[in-house]
Motif scaffolding. Structure first.
Motif, PDB file in Angstrom:
ATOM      1  N   GLU A 257       0.843  -1.208   0.000  1.00 54.52           N
ATOM      2  CA  GLU A 257       0.000   0.000   0.000  1.00 54.52           C
ATOM      3  C   GLU A 257       0.873   1.251   0.000  1.00 54.52           C
ATOM      4  O   GLU A 257       0.620   2.213  -0.727  1.00 54.52           O
ATOM      5  N   LEU A 258       1.942   1.209   0.758  1.00 48.37           N
ATOM      6  CA  LEU A 258       2.844   2.366   0.810  1.00 48.37           C
ATOM      7  C   LEU A 258       3.513   2.579  -0.557  1.00 48.37           C
ATOM      8  O   LEU A 258       3.693   3.727  -1.000  1.00 48.37           O
ATOM      9  N   SER A 259       3.838   1.493  -1.232  1.00 46.06           N
ATOM     10  CA  SER A 259       4.456   1.610  -2.564  1.00 46.06           C
ATOM     11  C   SER A 259       3.476   2.241  -3.543  1.00 46.06           C
ATOM     12  O   SER A 259       3.849   3.106  -4.346  1.00 46.06           O
ATOM     13  N   ILE A 260       2.229   1.812  -3.472  1.00 46.57           N
ATOM     14  CA  ILE A 260       1.233   2.353  -4.399  1.00 46.57           C
ATOM     15  C   ILE A 260       0.918   3.805  -4.043  1.00 46.57           C
ATOM     16  O   ILE A 260       0.711   4.652  -4.910  1.00 46.57           O
ATOM     17  N   ARG A 261       0.963   4.097  -2.779  1.00 45.03           N
ATOM     18  CA  ARG A 261       0.751   5.496  -2.357  1.00 45.03           C
ATOM     19  C   ARG A 261       1.870   6.392  -2.912  1.00 45.03           C
ATOM     20  O   ARG A 261       1.645   7.512  -3.327  1.00 45.03           O
ATOM     21  N   MET A 262       3.098   5.869  -2.925  1.00 46.92           N
ATOM     22  CA  MET A 262       4.220   6.638  -3.493  1.00 46.92           C
ATOM     23  C   MET A 262       3.971   6.904  -4.981  1.00 46.92           C
ATOM     24  O   MET A 262       4.223   7.999  -5.483  1.00 46.92           O
ATOM     25  N   MET A 270       4.302  15.198 -10.115  1.00 51.53           N
ATOM     26  CA  MET A 270       5.059  15.415 -11.364  1.00 51.53           C
ATOM     27  C   MET A 270       4.222  15.325 -12.641  1.00 51.53           C
ATOM     28  O   MET A 270       4.669  15.690 -13.714  1.00 51.53           O
ATOM     29  N   LYS A 271       3.060  14.789 -12.551  1.00 49.03           N
ATOM     30  CA  LYS A 271       2.035  14.782 -13.621  1.00 49.03           C
ATOM     31  C   LYS A 271       2.366  14.019 -14.908  1.00 49.03           C
ATOM     32  O   LYS A 271       1.667  13.108 -15.274  1.00 49.03           O
ATOM     33  N   ASP A 272       3.439  14.413 -15.630  1.00 46.29           N
ATOM     34  CA  ASP A 272       3.614  13.842 -16.968  1.00 46.29           C
ATOM     35  C   ASP A 272       4.781  12.872 -17.100  1.00 46.29           C
ATOM     36  O   ASP A 272       5.203  12.543 -18.194  1.00 46.29           O
ATOM     37  N   VAL A 273       5.323  12.389 -15.986  1.00 45.68           N
ATOM     38  CA  VAL A 273       6.439  11.424 -16.081  1.00 45.68           C
ATOM     39  C   VAL A 273       5.889  10.015 -16.350  1.00 45.68           C
ATOM     40  O   VAL A 273       4.698   9.758 -16.169  1.00 45.68           O
ATOM     41  N   ASN A 274       6.761   9.129 -16.808  1.00 46.41           N
ATOM     42  CA  ASN A 274       6.384   7.722 -16.928  1.00 46.41           C
ATOM     43  C   ASN A 274       6.647   7.032 -15.593  1.00 46.41           C
ATOM     44  O   ASN A 274       7.728   7.187 -15.016  1.00 46.41           O
ATOM     45  N   ILE A 275       5.662   6.268 -15.133  1.00 45.71           N
ATOM     46  CA  ILE A 275       5.830   5.567 -13.851  1.00 45.71           C
ATOM     47  C   ILE A 275       5.514   4.081 -14.068  1.00 45.71           C
ATOM     48  O   ILE A 275       4.470   3.737 -14.628  1.00 45.71           O
ATOM     49  N   ALA A 276       6.427   3.231 -13.625  1.00 51.62           N
ATOM     50  CA  ALA A 276       6.249   1.786 -13.832  1.00 51.62           C
ATOM     51  C   ALA A 276       5.439   1.149 -12.708  1.00 51.62           C
ATOM     52  O   ALA A 276       5.582   1.507 -11.540  1.00 51.62           O
ATOM     53  N   ALA A 277       4.589   0.201 -13.123  1.00 47.66           N
ATOM     54  CA  ALA A 277       3.960  -0.714 -12.156  1.00 47.66           C
ATOM     55  C   ALA A 277       4.927  -1.885 -12.081  1.00 47.66           C
ATOM     56  O   ALA A 277       5.049  -2.649 -13.035  1.00 47.66           O
ATOM     57  N   THR A 278       5.671  -2.023 -10.991  1.00 50.95           N
ATOM     58  CA  THR A 278       6.840  -2.913 -10.991  1.00 50.95           C
ATOM     59  C   THR A 278       6.508  -4.355 -10.581  1.00 50.95           C
ATOM     60  O   THR A 278       5.517  -4.610  -9.891  1.00 50.95           O
ATOM     61  N   THR A 279       7.381  -5.251 -11.007  1.00 54.14           N
ATOM     62  CA  THR A 279       7.185  -6.672 -10.723  1.00 54.14           C
ATOM     63  C   THR A 279       7.178  -6.964  -9.223  1.00 54.14           C
ATOM     64  O   THR A 279       6.467  -7.859  -8.767  1.00 54.14           O
ATOM     65  N   ALA A 292      -1.425  -0.447  -8.960  1.00 49.69           N
ATOM     66  CA  ALA A 292      -0.554   0.703  -9.263  1.00 49.69           C
ATOM     67  C   ALA A 292      -1.031   1.421 -10.526  1.00 49.69           C
ATOM     68  O   ALA A 292      -0.991   2.651 -10.597  1.00 49.69           O
ATOM     69  N   LEU A 293      -1.507   0.661 -11.521  1.00 52.05           N
ATOM     70  CA  LEU A 293      -2.010   1.298 -12.757  1.00 52.05           C
ATOM     71  C   LEU A 293      -3.206   2.181 -12.442  1.00 52.05           C
ATOM     72  O   LEU A 293      -3.367   3.262 -13.017  1.00 52.05           O
ATOM     73  N   LYS A 294      -4.038   1.718 -11.535  1.00 54.53           N
ATOM     74  CA  LYS A 294      -5.219   2.518 -11.174  1.00 54.53           C
ATOM     75  C   LYS A 294      -4.832   3.749 -10.368  1.00 54.53           C
ATOM     76  O   LYS A 294      -5.607   4.689 -10.247  1.00 54.53           O
ATOM     77  N   ALA A 295      -3.646   3.731  -9.794  1.00 54.09           N
ATOM     78  CA  ALA A 295      -3.231   4.838  -8.929  1.00 54.09           C
ATOM     79  C   ALA A 295      -2.166   5.720  -9.584  1.00 54.09           C
ATOM     80  O   ALA A 295      -1.466   6.451  -8.898  1.00 54.09           O
ATOM     81  N   GLY A 296      -2.026   5.637 -10.911  1.00 55.70           N
ATOM     82  CA  GLY A 296      -1.120   6.599 -11.549  1.00 55.70           C
ATOM     83  C   GLY A 296      -0.022   6.026 -12.415  1.00 55.70           C
ATOM     84  O   GLY A 296       0.588   6.744 -13.209  1.00 55.70           O
ATOM     85  N   ALA A 297       0.274   4.726 -12.304  1.00 58.36           N
ATOM     86  CA  ALA A 297       1.351   4.159 -13.125  1.00 58.36           C
ATOM     87  C   ALA A 297       0.880   4.006 -14.574  1.00 58.36           C
ATOM     88  O   ALA A 297      -0.318   3.860 -14.827  1.00 58.36           O
TER      89      ALA A 297
END
Ligand code: SAH
Ligand code: SF4
Length: 364
Positions: A257-262, A270-279, A292-297
């Motif tokens: 949960e903390l990772s997804i919150r980050m 940062m709005k327009d950066v690429n963010i990975a949903a990591t393994t 993570a995809l639902k939360a911004g990745a």
């Protein structure tokens, strides 16, 4: 208005407020996730970009205290992929429409390694008509090497700072010249200077890590004007020195949960950066990446390393998809992404919008 809403609407992102946003529960937490999704849709859309991940080699000169393939782990059988194996994986990604590749490896700086990566990059570019966006993730290298690899076809580079706080960094790395905190930051600067799309990240839920450290990590990404971020939960590995602290770690559910919150907070900031949903998120929860995809990745990295090598690349325990061939992974990912409300951006390189903005700003 609740506090989270006030902070986000007024963009009051200082350390204390970020610590607050990392800690709130209930409606305020919900608000953060909702806002992250809204900002993602507005700035980068609902497309998910694929990077086929090739784990080139687990031979590593370093001894990071958290990592399963550290030099000091004598139980690992070491490998590197031969040229044909890499080219076949790259061709697979190209034909399947992944749009881009990540070639990751343990850190080495010797001549053979640098030459071999250069050779592979040139051959991949030849075989795929330069249609694949190529990312490298092979640790710290010299300016000369970065320039060579760029000329041979690499456009992006990922090097996680792991922990921006220097004391924390020193607690999770040996205290010697090849694990220098300063060098890690210098490398990031060098990547920006040599014109790479530059990515970094941290591990979340490390022993000794506080929310204040994580707030500083978020501020660092912003201050450094980073284009892409891959961050995920720290996962203990029995054959590493940090394993002795396993009882002090956050429970897995909270760590995820903390990772997804980050991820959500980074999207908001940062709005327009690429963010990975990591393994590593998937390791803690089968649906971790979808959350993570639902939360911004907006990026996923399906593993396309030949299956027989995957047991050799165990950075942490219980790594998923160890026995699935790349194609199985593809169909399972497709179904999962649709469930998460996303759409796969086939045949797209998916350059971070942030990079173009940064380039324009530099040219003006
Ligand atoms: N050698 C290169 C790239 C391979 S390691 C480098 O270190 O940059 C890729 C990433 O795996 C590291 O940056 C680290 O953040 C992550 N990693 C290593 N051990 C981990 C663990 N136990 N839990 C979670 N992530 C880990
Ligand atoms: Fe090597 Fe990277 Fe693992 Fe450190 S994190 S031991 S550099 S593979």
């Amino acid at each position: 208005m609740n506090n989270a809403k006030y902070i986000i609407e007024k963009e009051l992102f200082d350390r204390d407020n970020l610590i607050y946003l990392l800690s709130v529960e209930g409606d305020e937490r919900q608000y953060i996730y909702q806002k992250a999704d809204e900002i993602k849709q507005k700035y980068v859309g609902n497309k998910v970009y694929f990077r086929g991940l090739i784990e080139f080699s687990n031979i590593c000169a370093k001894n990071c205290y958290y990592c399963g393939i550290r030099r000091g782990n004598g139980e690992v059988q070491r490998y590197y992929l031969n040229e044909e194996e890499v080219l076949q994986a790259a061709e697979f990604a190209w034909k399947e429409g992944y749009g881009s590749l990540v070639i990751q490896s343990g850190e080495r700086k010797d001549k053979w390694f640098v030459n071999q990566i250069t050779n592979l990059l040139e051959k991949i570019s030849d075989r795929t008509g330069e249609e694949l966006g190529i990312t490298l993730s092979m640790g710290e290298q010299t300016e000369e090497t970065f320039l060579r690899w760029k000329k041979a076809g690499a456009e992006r580079y990922l090097i996680r700072v792991e922990a921006f706080n220097p004391e924390l960094y020193h607690k999770i790395h040996p205290n010697d010249a090849i694990h220098s905190y300063q060098q890690r930051l210098e490398t990031l600067k060098l990547l920006q200077k040599t014109g790479y799309q530059t990515g970094t990240g941290v591990m979340i839920g490390l022993p000794f890590q506080t929310k204040s450290h994580l707030a500083d990590d978020l501020l660092f990404f912003k201050d450094f004007d980073i284009d892409m971020v891959g961050m995920g939960p720290y996962i203990e590995h029995e054959q590493t020195p940090l394993y002795q602290y396993k009882d002090q770690l956050l429970p897995k559910k909270e760590r995820l949960e903390l990772s997804i919150r980050m991820v959500a907070l980074l999207r908001i900031i940062m709005k327009d950066v690429n963010i990975a949903a990591t393994t590593a998120m998937q390791t803690l929860d089968p649906l971790g990446r979808e959350k993570a995809l639902k939360a911004g990745a907006n990026v996923m990295m399906p593993n396309i390393t030949p299956v027989r090598y995957r047991e050799g690349y165990l950075l942490y325990e219980n790594k998923p998809c160890l026995d699935e061939e790349a194609e199985d992974c593809k169909s399972c990912l497709e179904a999962r992404i649709h469930l998460a409300g996303g759409e796969i951006a086939w045949y797209k390189k998916g350059n971070p919008k942030h990079f173009h903005k940064r380039q324009q700003a530099n040219n003006n």
